[in-house]
Scaffold this motif. Structure first.
Motif, PDB file in Angstrom:
ATOM      1  N   SER A   1      21.509  -6.454 -13.867  1.00 55.75           N
ATOM      2  CA  SER A   1      22.394  -6.101 -12.761  1.00 55.75           C
ATOM      3  C   SER A   1      23.768  -6.737 -12.898  1.00 55.75           C
ATOM      4  O   SER A   1      24.749  -6.191 -12.382  1.00 55.75           O
ATOM      5  N   SER A   2      23.851  -7.900 -13.540  1.00 55.07           N
ATOM      6  CA  SER A   2      25.121  -8.624 -13.610  1.00 55.07           C
ATOM      7  C   SER A   2      25.061  -9.676 -14.703  1.00 55.07           C
ATOM      8  O   SER A   2      23.976 -10.094 -15.111  1.00 55.07           O
ATOM      9  N   LEU A   3      26.249 -10.102 -15.160  1.00 53.69           N
ATOM     10  CA  LEU A   3      26.380 -11.164 -16.151  1.00 53.69           C
ATOM     11  C   LEU A   3      27.412 -12.184 -15.672  1.00 53.69           C
ATOM     12  O   LEU A   3      28.289 -11.864 -14.873  1.00 53.69           O
ATOM     13  N   ASP A   4      27.308 -13.408 -16.191  1.00 46.00           N
ATOM     14  CA  ASP A   4      28.322 -14.423 -15.928  1.00 46.00           C
ATOM     15  C   ASP A   4      28.356 -15.376 -17.109  1.00 46.00           C
ATOM     16  O   ASP A   4      27.305 -15.805 -17.600  1.00 46.00           O
ATOM     17  N   PHE A   5      29.566 -15.711 -17.573  1.00 50.58           N
ATOM     18  CA  PHE A   5      29.712 -16.640 -18.692  1.00 50.58           C
ATOM     19  C   PHE A   5      30.188 -17.974 -18.156  1.00 50.58           C
ATOM     20  O   PHE A   5      31.222 -18.060 -17.474  1.00 50.58           O
ATOM     21  N   ASP A   6      29.423 -19.035 -18.440  1.00 44.66           N
ATOM     22  CA  ASP A   6      29.762 -20.380 -17.988  1.00 44.66           C
ATOM     23  C   ASP A   6      30.559 -21.084 -19.073  1.00 44.66           C
ATOM     24  O   ASP A   6      30.023 -21.407 -20.141  1.00 44.66           O
TER      25      ASP A   6
ATOM     26  N   GLU B   1      22.666  -6.180  -2.256  1.00 48.64           N
ATOM     27  CA  GLU B   1      22.867  -5.060  -1.348  1.00 48.64           C
ATOM     28  C   GLU B   1      22.050  -5.294  -0.079  1.00 48.64           C
ATOM     29  O   GLU B   1      20.965  -5.890  -0.145  1.00 48.64           O
ATOM     30  N   PRO B   2      22.545  -4.841   1.103  1.00 48.29           N
ATOM     31  CA  PRO B   2      23.799  -4.094   1.236  1.00 48.29           C
ATOM     32  C   PRO B   2      25.041  -4.962   1.251  1.00 48.29           C
ATOM     33  O   PRO B   2      26.085  -4.563   0.753  1.00 48.29           O
ATOM     34  N   ASN B   3      24.964  -6.204   1.810  1.00 49.91           N
ATOM     35  CA  ASN B   3      26.161  -7.058   1.908  1.00 49.91           C
ATOM     36  C   ASN B   3      25.785  -8.527   2.104  1.00 49.91           C
ATOM     37  O   ASN B   3      26.441  -9.248   2.859  1.00 49.91           O
ATOM     38  N   LEU B   4      24.747  -8.984   1.411  1.00 51.75           N
ATOM     39  CA  LEU B   4      24.240 -10.338   1.627  1.00 51.75           C
ATOM     40  C   LEU B   4      24.802 -11.316   0.598  1.00 51.75           C
ATOM     41  O   LEU B   4      24.879 -11.014  -0.595  1.00 51.75           O
ATOM     42  N   PHE B   5      25.159 -12.504   1.085  1.00 48.68           N
ATOM     43  CA  PHE B   5      25.839 -13.514   0.275  1.00 48.68           C
ATOM     44  C   PHE B   5      24.977 -14.774   0.186  1.00 48.68           C
ATOM     45  O   PHE B   5      24.424 -15.234   1.192  1.00 48.68           O
ATOM     46  N   TYR B   6      24.883 -15.341  -1.026  1.00 48.93           N
ATOM     47  CA  TYR B   6      24.067 -16.535  -1.273  1.00 48.93           C
ATOM     48  C   TYR B   6      24.872 -17.550  -2.081  1.00 48.93           C
ATOM     49  O   TYR B   6      25.681 -17.176  -2.938  1.00 48.93           O
ATOM     50  N   VAL B   7      24.599 -18.830  -1.823  1.00 43.67           N
ATOM     51  CA  VAL B   7      25.140 -19.908  -2.645  1.00 43.67           C
ATOM     52  C   VAL B   7      23.984 -20.828  -3.043  1.00 43.67           C
ATOM     53  O   VAL B   7      23.194 -21.237  -2.185  1.00 43.67           O
ATOM     54  N   PHE B   8      23.900 -21.139  -4.334  1.00 39.43           N
ATOM     55  CA  PHE B   8      22.920 -22.090  -4.843  1.00 39.43           C
ATOM     56  C   PHE B   8      23.686 -23.282  -5.437  1.00 39.43           C
ATOM     57  O   PHE B   8      24.684 -23.106  -6.126  1.00 39.43           O
ATOM     58  N   ARG B   9      23.187 -24.486  -5.150  1.00 39.00           N
ATOM     59  CA  ARG B   9      23.830 -25.689  -5.640  1.00 39.00           C
ATOM     60  C   ARG B   9      22.808 -26.561  -6.354  1.00 39.00           C
ATOM     61  O   ARG B   9      21.654 -26.639  -5.921  1.00 39.00           O
ATOM     62  N   LYS B  10      23.251 -27.212  -7.418  1.00 41.30           N
ATOM     63  CA  LYS B  10      22.340 -28.064  -8.169  1.00 41.30           C
ATOM     64  C   LYS B  10      21.902 -29.248  -7.319  1.00 41.30           C
ATOM     65  O   LYS B  10      22.722 -29.887  -6.664  1.00 41.30           O
ATOM     66  N   GLN B  11      20.600 -29.498  -7.307  1.00 40.19           N
ATOM     67  CA  GLN B  11      20.050 -30.562  -6.490  1.00 40.19           C
ATOM     68  C   GLN B  11      20.643 -31.905  -6.889  1.00 40.19           C
ATOM     69  O   GLN B  11      20.714 -32.253  -8.060  1.00 40.19           O
ATOM     70  N   GLY B  12      21.101 -32.634  -5.878  1.00 37.93           N
ATOM     71  CA  GLY B  12      21.700 -33.931  -6.130  1.00 37.93           C
ATOM     72  C   GLY B  12      23.198 -33.897  -6.268  1.00 37.93           C
ATOM     73  O   GLY B  12      23.854 -34.938  -6.214  1.00 37.93           O
TER      74      GLY B  12
ATOM     75  N   GLY C   1      11.924 -28.980 -21.752  1.00 43.19           N
ATOM     76  CA  GLY C   1      12.719 -29.220 -20.556  1.00 43.19           C
ATOM     77  C   GLY C   1      13.589 -30.461 -20.635  1.00 43.19           C
ATOM     78  O   GLY C   1      14.776 -30.433 -20.288  1.00 43.19           O
ATOM     79  N   ALA C   2      13.044 -31.562 -21.099  1.00 47.87           N
ATOM     80  CA  ALA C   2      13.798 -32.817 -21.172  1.00 47.87           C
ATOM     81  C   ALA C   2      14.997 -32.682 -22.103  1.00 47.87           C
ATOM     82  O   ALA C   2      16.080 -33.237 -21.842  1.00 47.87           O
ATOM     83  N   GLN C   3      14.844 -31.938 -23.173  1.00 41.70           N
ATOM     84  CA  GLN C   3      15.914 -31.753 -24.153  1.00 41.70           C
ATOM     85  C   GLN C   3      16.976 -30.788 -23.622  1.00 41.70           C
ATOM     86  O   GLN C   3      18.182 -31.026 -23.778  1.00 41.70           O
ATOM     87  N   TRP C   4      16.533 -29.692 -23.002  1.00 37.59           N
ATOM     88  CA  TRP C   4      17.452 -28.646 -22.565  1.00 37.59           C
ATOM     89  C   TRP C   4      18.217 -29.006 -21.296  1.00 37.59           C
ATOM     90  O   TRP C   4      19.336 -28.540 -21.105  1.00 37.59           O
ATOM     91  N   ARG C   5      17.631 -29.812 -20.419  1.00 37.13           N
ATOM     92  CA  ARG C   5      18.215 -30.074 -19.099  1.00 37.13           C
ATOM     93  C   ARG C   5      19.648 -30.603 -19.192  1.00 37.13           C
ATOM     94  O   ARG C   5      20.527 -30.173 -18.432  1.00 37.13           O
ATOM     95  N   ASP C   6      19.897 -31.542 -20.099  1.00 37.30           N
ATOM     96  CA  ASP C   6      21.215 -32.167 -20.199  1.00 37.30           C
ATOM     97  C   ASP C   6      22.224 -31.324 -20.961  1.00 37.30           C
ATOM     98  O   ASP C   6      23.400 -31.691 -21.035  1.00 37.30           O
ATOM     99  N   GLN C   7      21.792 -30.217 -21.532  1.00 42.87           N
ATOM    100  CA  GLN C   7      22.684 -29.380 -22.334  1.00 42.87           C
ATOM    101  C   GLN C   7      22.889 -28.002 -21.715  1.00 42.87           C
ATOM    102  O   GLN C   7      23.338 -27.081 -22.391  1.00 42.87           O
ATOM    103  N   SER C   8      22.587 -27.878 -20.437  1.00 41.83           N
ATOM    104  CA  SER C   8      22.624 -26.554 -19.817  1.00 41.83           C
ATOM    105  C   SER C   8      22.908 -26.663 -18.327  1.00 41.83           C
ATOM    106  O   SER C   8      23.006 -27.761 -17.769  1.00 41.83           O
ATOM    107  N   LEU C   9      23.011 -25.525 -17.681  1.00 41.60           N
ATOM    108  CA  LEU C   9      23.090 -25.501 -16.223  1.00 41.60           C
ATOM    109  C   LEU C   9      21.766 -25.945 -15.626  1.00 41.60           C
ATOM    110  O   LEU C   9      21.716 -26.538 -14.559  1.00 41.60           O
ATOM    111  N   TRP C  10      20.687 -25.613 -16.303  1.00 39.50           N
ATOM    112  CA  TRP C  10      19.303 -25.895 -15.898  1.00 39.50           C
ATOM    113  C   TRP C  10      19.050 -25.376 -14.475  1.00 39.50           C
ATOM    114  O   TRP C  10      19.033 -26.116 -13.496  1.00 39.50           O
TER     115      TRP C  10
END
Length: 304
Positions: free
Chosen positions: A226-231, A292-303, A44-53
């Protein structure tokens, strides 16, 4: 002898429980998921700074209805318009959504049998996936667009592993390497890499190449895609699974490095996401999700 016979039913029961546990563990990929949790803890300590985490993300908009739309599927972020696009298949439409989950417009689709994904690839240019026909259609959308007819646009059909309604379910585009990533929902779960489509430079001949990565796909401890996204910022791929209620972050080598659970109580969720169908990230690292059927969510990185 009688004592041995009296024990046998309990042995049978224990054997049945162990067998059932093994079957369920394999079906739901519980063993792979548990092993990943160990690796995540170790690195975790190594990956956190190199990813979306994704473990640091918390929900800030939860289950907001998108007007009177229903049957939403897929999600993509348009950095030029700073808005999100999705598709519905009953009726077939493209919908544009604000970053706060407000419906901005709808675009009628003609000649599409079962649109399941849409992906931004360049200013005004998108690819729509038709699931059952395993067809990819390059379309143009501007401010004046109110309808799209598949017959008017460049198309590519890929008859790979046809399996009824288990075809193309998600798209992601890596602009730097000009590769389109296409998710096959299940039976088996697959991510195809398509080079040469959409055909960007019309002055050059079409050179099409389709690649697979069985080792990467085997690491996906999910029941479906169900879905993909490229960062672009990290070069990492997000893979969304409805049945596993999970978003997985894969690094450039295709190895899972972080996850976001869509279950109640995780990442601030008051309720589990019922049927996640689309995931996208914006330039600021915010993560958007629709269900589905029509629900929307937003997630934000803490801090952040």
């Amino acid at each position: 002898m009688r004592r041995l016979l009296s024990i046998n039913p309990w042995l049978y029961l224990l054997f049945f429980v162990l067998l059932l546990g093994a079957v369920l563990g394999q079906q739901y990929r519980l063993f792979e998921r548990a092993w990943f949790s160990v690796q995540e803890w170790q690195h975790g300590a190594q990956w956190r700074d190199q990813s979306l985490w994704l473990g640091d993300y918390r929900v800030v908009i939860e289950a907001k209805p998108i007007a009177d739309i229903s049957d939403v599927s897929a999600l993509t972020y348009d950095p030029d318009r700073r808005s999100l696009f999705s598709v519905t298949n009953k009726p077939a439409k493209v919908i544009e959504i604000s970053l706060q989950g407000e419906l901005k417009r709808t675009i009628d689709l003609e000649g599409f049998g079962d649109p399941e994904a849409i992906e931004y690839v360049a200013p005004g240019t998108y690819v729509i996936a038709d699931e059952r026909e395993q067809r990819l259609v390059k379309v143009r959308i501007d401010d004046a667009t109110r309808a799209l007819d598949a017959a008017d646009f460049q198309q590519l059909s890929l008859g790979i592993g046809r399996n009824g309604n288990k075809g193309f379910e998600g798209l992601a585009y890596d602009a730097k390497n000009q590769r389109l990533l296409v998710a096959k929902e299940r039976d088996p779960v697959r991510i195809f890499e398509v080079l040469g489509f959409p055909h960007v430079d019309e002055s050059k001949p079409l050179a099409l190449q389709v690649n697979t990565d069985p080792k990467r796909d085997a690491r996906l401890f999910v029941r479906d895609l169900s879905s993909l996204d490229f960062d672009t910022a990290t070069g990492h791929l997000l893979a969304l699974s409805d049945e596993s209620r999970l978003v997985i972050e894969l690094n450039a080598e295709g190895k899972p490095i972080s996850t976001l659970s869509l279950l109640r109580g995780q990442h601030g969720l008051q309720r589990s996401v019922p049927q996640a169908e689309g995931v996208a990230t914006d330039d600021d690292g915010n993560l958007y999700l629709i269900s589905e059927p029509n629900l929307f969510y937003v997630f934000r990185k803490q801090g952040d």
